[in-house]
Scaffold this motif. Structure first.
Motif, PDB file in Angstrom:
ATOM      1  N   GLY A  10       0.798  -1.223   0.000  1.00  0.00           N
ATOM      2  CA  GLY A  10       0.000   0.000   0.000  1.00  0.00           C
ATOM      3  C   GLY A  10       0.824   1.263   0.000  1.00  0.00           C
ATOM      4  N   ILE A  11       2.132   1.145  -0.051  1.00  0.00           N
ATOM      5  CA  ILE A  11       3.016   2.306  -0.052  1.00  0.00           C
ATOM      6  C   ILE A  11       3.364   2.659  -1.492  1.00  0.00           C
ATOM      7  CG2 ILE A  11       5.230   3.241   0.722  1.00  0.00           C
ATOM      8  CD1 ILE A  11       5.134   1.204   3.011  1.00  0.00           C
ATOM      9  N   GLY A  12       2.946   3.827  -1.924  1.00  0.00           N
ATOM     10  CA  GLY A  12       3.204   4.238  -3.292  1.00  0.00           C
ATOM     11  C   GLY A  12       2.327   3.543  -4.304  1.00  0.00           C
ATOM     12  N   SER A  13       1.173   3.039  -3.867  1.00  0.00           N
ATOM     13  CA  SER A  13       0.257   2.360  -4.788  1.00  0.00           C
ATOM     14  C   SER A  13      -0.759   3.341  -5.356  1.00  0.00           C
ATOM     15  CB  SER A  13      -0.459   1.212  -4.080  1.00  0.00           C
ATOM     16  OG  SER A  13      -1.280   1.709  -3.042  1.00  0.00           O
ATOM     17  N   ALA A  14      -1.569   2.876  -6.280  1.00  0.00           N
ATOM     18  CA  ALA A  14      -2.598   3.718  -6.895  1.00  0.00           C
ATOM     19  C   ALA A  14      -3.641   4.119  -5.856  1.00  0.00           C
ATOM     20  CB  ALA A  14      -3.251   2.962  -8.048  1.00  0.00           C
ATOM     21  N   ASN A  15      -4.310   5.245  -6.092  1.00  0.00           N
ATOM     22  CA  ASN A  15      -5.349   5.709  -5.166  1.00  0.00           C
ATOM     23  C   ASN A  15      -6.520   6.290  -5.938  1.00  0.00           C
ATOM     24  OD1 ASN A  15      -5.090   8.867  -5.217  1.00  0.00           O
ATOM     25  ND2 ASN A  15      -2.978   8.092  -5.097  1.00  0.00           N
ATOM     26  N   ILE A  16      -7.626   6.444  -5.240  1.00  0.00           N
ATOM     27  CA  ILE A  16      -8.844   6.965  -5.863  1.00  0.00           C
ATOM     28  C   ILE A  16      -9.501   7.969  -4.935  1.00  0.00           C
ATOM     29  CG2 ILE A  16     -10.344   5.148  -4.924  1.00  0.00           C
ATOM     30  CD1 ILE A  16     -11.819   5.187  -7.667  1.00  0.00           C
ATOM     31  N   ASN A  17     -10.134   8.967  -5.524  1.00  0.00           N
ATOM     32  CA  ASN A  17     -10.812  10.005  -4.740  1.00  0.00           C
ATOM     33  C   ASN A  17     -12.116  10.369  -5.437  1.00  0.00           C
ATOM     34  OD1 ASN A  17     -11.371  12.113  -2.899  1.00  0.00           O
ATOM     35  ND2 ASN A  17     -10.325  13.599  -4.200  1.00  0.00           N
ATOM     36  N   LEU A  18     -13.234  10.250  -4.716  1.00  0.00           N
ATOM     37  CA  LEU A  18     -14.525  10.660  -5.256  1.00  0.00           C
ATOM     38  C   LEU A  18     -14.758  12.119  -4.902  1.00  0.00           C
ATOM     39  CD1 LEU A  18     -17.355  10.238  -6.494  1.00  0.00           C
ATOM     40  CD2 LEU A  18     -18.112   9.413  -4.250  1.00  0.00           C
ATOM     41  N   PHE A  35     -14.749  10.396 -10.218  1.00  0.00           N
ATOM     42  CA  PHE A  35     -13.703   9.608  -9.579  1.00  0.00           C
ATOM     43  C   PHE A  35     -12.361  10.046 -10.160  1.00  0.00           C
ATOM     44  CE2 PHE A  35     -17.433   6.781  -9.576  1.00  0.00           C
ATOM     45  CZ  PHE A  35     -17.529   6.502  -8.216  1.00  0.00           C
ATOM     46  N   LEU A  36     -11.453  10.451  -9.297  1.00  0.00           N
ATOM     47  CA  LEU A  36     -10.107  10.824  -9.719  1.00  0.00           C
ATOM     48  C   LEU A  36      -9.172   9.685  -9.329  1.00  0.00           C
ATOM     49  CD1 LEU A  36     -10.055  14.559  -8.528  1.00  0.00           C
ATOM     50  CD2 LEU A  36     -10.915  13.602 -10.682  1.00  0.00           C
ATOM     51  N   ILE A  37      -8.609   9.021 -10.323  1.00  0.00           N
ATOM     52  CA  ILE A  37      -7.745   7.864 -10.090  1.00  0.00           C
ATOM     53  C   ILE A  37      -6.318   8.244 -10.478  1.00  0.00           C
ATOM     54  CG2 ILE A  37      -7.435   5.399 -10.535  1.00  0.00           C
ATOM     55  CD1 ILE A  37     -10.336   5.584 -11.817  1.00  0.00           C
ATOM     56  N   GLU A  38      -5.365   7.935  -9.611  1.00  0.00           N
ATOM     57  CA  GLU A  38      -3.973   8.278  -9.866  1.00  0.00           C
ATOM     58  C   GLU A  38      -3.086   7.062  -9.631  1.00  0.00           C
ATOM     59  OE1 GLU A  38      -0.676  11.694  -8.669  1.00  0.00           O
ATOM     60  OE2 GLU A  38      -2.631  11.616  -7.682  1.00  0.00           O
ATOM     61  N   GLY A  39      -2.257   6.756 -10.616  1.00  0.00           N
ATOM     62  CA  GLY A  39      -1.335   5.643 -10.502  1.00  0.00           C
ATOM     63  C   GLY A  39      -0.251   5.923  -9.483  1.00  0.00           C
ATOM     64  N   GLY A  40       0.338   4.849  -8.959  1.00  0.00           N
ATOM     65  CA  GLY A  40       1.387   4.987  -7.960  1.00  0.00           C
ATOM     66  C   GLY A  40       2.766   5.054  -8.581  1.00  0.00           C
ATOM     67  N   PHE A 108     -20.605   7.497   1.260  1.00  0.00           N
ATOM     68  CA  PHE A 108     -20.205   6.762   0.072  1.00  0.00           C
ATOM     69  C   PHE A 108     -18.787   6.241   0.314  1.00  0.00           C
ATOM     70  CE2 PHE A 108     -23.400   9.253  -2.440  1.00  0.00           C
ATOM     71  CZ  PHE A 108     -24.072   8.145  -2.958  1.00  0.00           C
ATOM     72  N   VAL A 109     -18.591   4.936   0.173  1.00  0.00           N
ATOM     73  CA  VAL A 109     -17.271   4.325   0.330  1.00  0.00           C
ATOM     74  C   VAL A 109     -16.835   3.779  -1.021  1.00  0.00           C
ATOM     75  CG1 VAL A 109     -15.897   2.567   1.513  1.00  0.00           C
ATOM     76  CG2 VAL A 109     -17.754   3.737   2.733  1.00  0.00           C
ATOM     77  N   THR A 110     -15.803   4.380  -1.604  1.00  0.00           N
ATOM     78  CA  THR A 110     -15.282   3.960  -2.900  1.00  0.00           C
ATOM     79  C   THR A 110     -14.106   3.017  -2.679  1.00  0.00           C
ATOM     80  OG1 THR A 110     -15.887   6.129  -3.805  1.00  0.00           O
ATOM     81  CG2 THR A 110     -14.400   4.763  -5.109  1.00  0.00           C
ATOM     82  N   ARG A 111     -14.125   1.884  -3.391  1.00  0.00           N
ATOM     83  CA  ARG A 111     -13.071   0.893  -3.237  1.00  0.00           C
ATOM     84  C   ARG A 111     -12.333   0.694  -4.565  1.00  0.00           C
ATOM     85  NH1 ARG A 111     -12.323  -3.179   0.373  1.00  0.00           N
ATOM     86  NH2 ARG A 111     -14.414  -2.800   1.204  1.00  0.00           N
ATOM     87  N   LEU A 112     -11.007   0.930  -4.531  1.00  0.00           N
ATOM     88  CA  LEU A 112     -10.141   0.623  -5.660  1.00  0.00           C
ATOM     89  C   LEU A 112      -9.515  -0.739  -5.358  1.00  0.00           C
ATOM     90  CD1 LEU A 112      -8.869   1.806  -8.317  1.00  0.00           C
ATOM     91  CD2 LEU A 112      -6.978   2.592  -6.893  1.00  0.00           C
ATOM     92  N   ASP A 113     -10.021  -1.785  -6.019  1.00  0.00           N
ATOM     93  CA  ASP A 113      -9.598  -3.167  -5.769  1.00  0.00           C
ATOM     94  C   ASP A 113      -8.328  -3.443  -6.567  1.00  0.00           C
ATOM     95  OD1 ASP A 113      -9.249  -5.912  -5.575  1.00  0.00           O
ATOM     96  OD2 ASP A 113     -11.384  -6.361  -5.713  1.00  0.00           O
ATOM     97  N   ILE A 114      -7.192  -3.460  -5.859  1.00  0.00           N
ATOM     98  CA  ILE A 114      -5.879  -3.617  -6.491  1.00  0.00           C
ATOM     99  C   ILE A 114      -5.455  -5.079  -6.445  1.00  0.00           C
ATOM    100  CG2 ILE A 114      -3.466  -2.886  -6.461  1.00  0.00           C
ATOM    101  CD1 ILE A 114      -4.376  -0.330  -5.045  1.00  0.00           C
TER     102      ILE A 114
END
Length: 316
Positions: A10-18, A35-40, A108-114
């Motif tokens: 989870g360190i430096g991984s992708a993240n998501i923000n609604l 949804f704003l998704i950013e790669g790690g 609202f709980v957004t889940r980015l399933d990595i």
């Protein structure tokens, strides 16, 4: 290689923000955002993205969380290191939800399933407002000097109960007003209880109950205020007619407009089917949140509506 190992932790991984366009939305309307998704720091495989609407219920000293809906957002894809994606979000709120009040909160709980890594979660609070027809009724009560109590909006076995107290013209006669609301095809139906102070106008029983209907065509705030004033005053002036026992006698001989047969339970059953939180309460009971709500399935079978339409009235 080391970066890939850290990303799995989870360190430096992708993240998501609604990002919601508005944090408030009326019941039955659509809430939207992005949804704003950013790669790690490394390329990662994403299994899916979904979002849950969660209800947190704080009632009777118990706190429970219930997932009311899960909405799929995206299926599997790969996001590169530092890559940015934007996805639209729109969701129409079910009309069977209860509205936000003290002890009733939504998130609202957004889940980015990595894949092979730690999922990233994003939480955003949202306030569910009453639909406009019901909001106009609240405003009409305010014009009469009524204010909602801190406990207003609590869930009961038959729906969401709203409680108000008078601050002006009914202050000397009315202790509080309680009601349940049902939005029907032609208008809004209320189950209204007016609690008057014992001894007022010779009244010994303080609970007066009545069902009233407001067609959508008449949902003007001033008209509603006049009608509510007239209704409450009539209940006070004619207490015998609106005692719980009289109400029950009426329904034991009159089929209800919902067509669910005659008798009190048939009438209430038809009404509750269209009530806010009616389906929700049934679902919560099935998920063992009875303690938080303060009732159980056995009580429901034995007559959960006695609280509102109890037969044990004092004599006038």
């Amino acid at each position: 290689m080391f970066k890939k190992f850290l990303s799995k932790l989870g360190i430096g991984s992708a993240n998501i923000n609604l990002v919601l366009h508005h944090s408030q939305v009326r019941l039955g309307e659509t809430i939207s955002g992005e949804f704003l998704i950013e790669g790690g720091t490394v390329e990662q495989e994403i299994n899916k993205i979904d979002i849950e609407l969660r209800l947190t219920l704080n009632q009777n000293g118990q706190v429970q969380t219930k997932t009311m809906a899960t909405v799929p957002v995206a299926s599997a894809f790969v996001i590169q290191a530092g890559e940015k994606k934007v996805l639209p979000f729109a969701y129409e709120l079910p009309k069977t939800l209860s509205v936000s009040r003290h002890g009733i909160h939504y998130t609202f709980v957004t889940r980015l399933d990595i894949a092979g890594g730690v999922d990233h979660l994003d939480e955003d609070s949202v306030q569910i407002l009453p639909p406009l027809p019901l909001e106009k009724i609240f405003v009409a009560f305010e014009k009469l000097g009524f204010r909602e109590k801190a406990t207003s909006g609590s869930l009961k076995p038959y729906g969401q109960e709203f409680e108000l107290f008078p601050t002006e013209q009914f202050k000397e006669t009315v202790q509080e007003v309680e009601f349940f609301a049902s939005l029907e095809e032609e208008g809004v139906r209320l189950l209204l209880e007016v609690d008057v102070y014992a001894g007022v106008f010779g009244i010994q029983e303080k609970e007066l109950k009545r069902e009233i209907f407001f067609p959508y065509a008449e949902l003007d705030v001033d008209i509603l205020a006049d009608k509510l004033h007239e209704t409450i005053q009539e209940m006070i002036d004619q207490p015998y007619q609106y005692a719980a026992s009289s109400y029950m006698t009426h329904y034991s001989h009159t089929p209800h407009v919902h067509g669910h047969g005659s008798g009190l339970m048939g009438a209430i059953g038809g009404f509750a089917a269209g009530m806010f939180a009616g389906m929700l309460v049934e679902e919560l009971v099935g998920d063992a949140i009875e303690e938080a709500l303060g009732f159980d399935e056995e009580a429901e079978e034995e007559g959960v509506f006695d609280d509102f339409f109890g037969e044990e009235d004092e004599e006038f």
